[in-house]
Design a protein around this motif. Sequence first.
Motif, PDB file in Angstrom:
ATOM      1  N   ILE A   1      39.273  37.636  39.065  1.00  0.00           N
ATOM      2  CA  ILE A   1      39.298  37.021  40.390  1.00  0.00           C
ATOM      3  C   ILE A   1      39.228  38.108  41.459  1.00  0.00           C
ATOM      4  N   CYS A   2      38.719  37.714  42.603  1.00  0.00           N
ATOM      5  CA  CYS A   2      38.759  38.580  43.781  1.00  0.00           C
ATOM      6  C   CYS A   2      40.102  38.309  44.445  1.00  0.00           C
ATOM      7  N   SER A   3      40.840  39.352  44.772  1.00  0.00           N
ATOM      8  CA  SER A   3      42.192  39.161  45.310  1.00  0.00           C
ATOM      9  C   SER A   3      42.219  38.781  46.787  1.00  0.00           C
ATOM     10  N   SER A   4      41.083  38.518  47.359  1.00  0.00           N
ATOM     11  CA  SER A   4      40.999  38.087  48.753  1.00  0.00           C
ATOM     12  C   SER A   4      41.652  36.720  48.935  1.00  0.00           C
ATOM     13  N   VAL A   5      42.224  36.488  50.084  1.00  0.00           N
ATOM     14  CA  VAL A   5      42.869  35.214  50.391  1.00  0.00           C
ATOM     15  C   VAL A   5      41.840  34.083  50.425  1.00  0.00           C
TER      16      VAL A   5
ATOM     17  N   ASN B   1      30.322  40.387  46.070  1.00  0.00           N
ATOM     18  CA  ASN B   1      30.683  40.399  47.493  1.00  0.00           C
ATOM     19  C   ASN B   1      32.167  40.648  47.742  1.00  0.00           C
ATOM     20  N   CYS B   2      32.940  40.841  46.702  1.00  0.00           N
ATOM     21  CA  CYS B   2      34.380  41.032  46.846  1.00  0.00           C
ATOM     22  C   CYS B   2      34.670  42.363  47.539  1.00  0.00           C
ATOM     23  N   LYS B   3      35.358  42.299  48.660  1.00  0.00           N
ATOM     24  CA  LYS B   3      35.691  43.499  49.433  1.00  0.00           C
ATOM     25  C   LYS B   3      37.081  44.043  49.080  1.00  0.00           C
ATOM     26  N   THR B   4      37.875  43.244  48.378  1.00  0.00           N
ATOM     27  CA  THR B   4      39.207  43.677  47.955  1.00  0.00           C
ATOM     28  C   THR B   4      39.176  43.983  46.461  1.00  0.00           C
ATOM     29  N   ALA B   5      40.316  44.092  45.852  1.00  0.00           N
ATOM     30  CA  ALA B   5      40.407  44.436  44.425  1.00  0.00           C
ATOM     31  C   ALA B   5      40.024  43.252  43.540  1.00  0.00           C
ATOM     32  N   ILE B   6      39.436  43.561  42.397  1.00  0.00           N
ATOM     33  CA  ILE B   6      39.135  42.564  41.383  1.00  0.00           C
ATOM     34  C   ILE B   6      40.254  42.639  40.356  1.00  0.00           C
ATOM     35  N   LYS B   7      40.929  41.511  40.135  1.00  0.00           N
ATOM     36  CA  LYS B   7      42.083  41.492  39.242  1.00  0.00           C
ATOM     37  C   LYS B   7      41.802  40.645  38.010  1.00  0.00           C
ATOM     38  N   GLU B   8      42.463  40.997  36.916  1.00  0.00           N
ATOM     39  CA  GLU B   8      42.345  40.261  35.660  1.00  0.00           C
ATOM     40  C   GLU B   8      43.523  39.298  35.556  1.00  0.00           C
ATOM     41  N   SER B   9      43.238  38.091  35.066  1.00  0.00           N
ATOM     42  CA  SER B   9      44.280  37.086  34.884  1.00  0.00           C
ATOM     43  C   SER B   9      43.880  36.199  33.705  1.00  0.00           C
ATOM     44  N   THR B  10      44.559  35.071  33.556  1.00  0.00           N
ATOM     45  CA  THR B  10      44.193  34.128  32.505  1.00  0.00           C
ATOM     46  C   THR B  10      43.630  32.867  33.149  1.00  0.00           C
ATOM     47  N   GLU B  11      42.788  32.187  32.400  1.00  0.00           N
ATOM     48  CA  GLU B  11      42.155  30.977  32.927  1.00  0.00           C
ATOM     49  C   GLU B  11      43.195  29.918  33.278  1.00  0.00           C
TER      50      GLU B  11
END
Length: 78
Positions: A27-31, A47-57
């Motif tokens: 996910i892109c951590s942008s609000v 296009n994500c300008k913030t951090a890309i984070k890993e999570s679960t579906e």
Amino acid sequence: MKKIVIILLFLSMLVAFQKKEDKKVYICSSVASTSYHFKKKCRGLSNCKTAIKESTEKRVKKFGRLLCKWEEKELKKK
């Protein structure tokens, strides 16, 4: 014969109660971000300008995120 039945019963119980591992997503951590992605290099994350984070579906669906439109199209092709 009785031992074989007991062993098979025990093994089937182990498999039945085994926890399934949830798929990892990105996910892109942008609000303003509203989608999740299966691939870290997905076109939708470019296009994500913030951090890309890993999570679960399971976790991201709980917060109302939807599958990326690009990846949704790929799944329909298969």
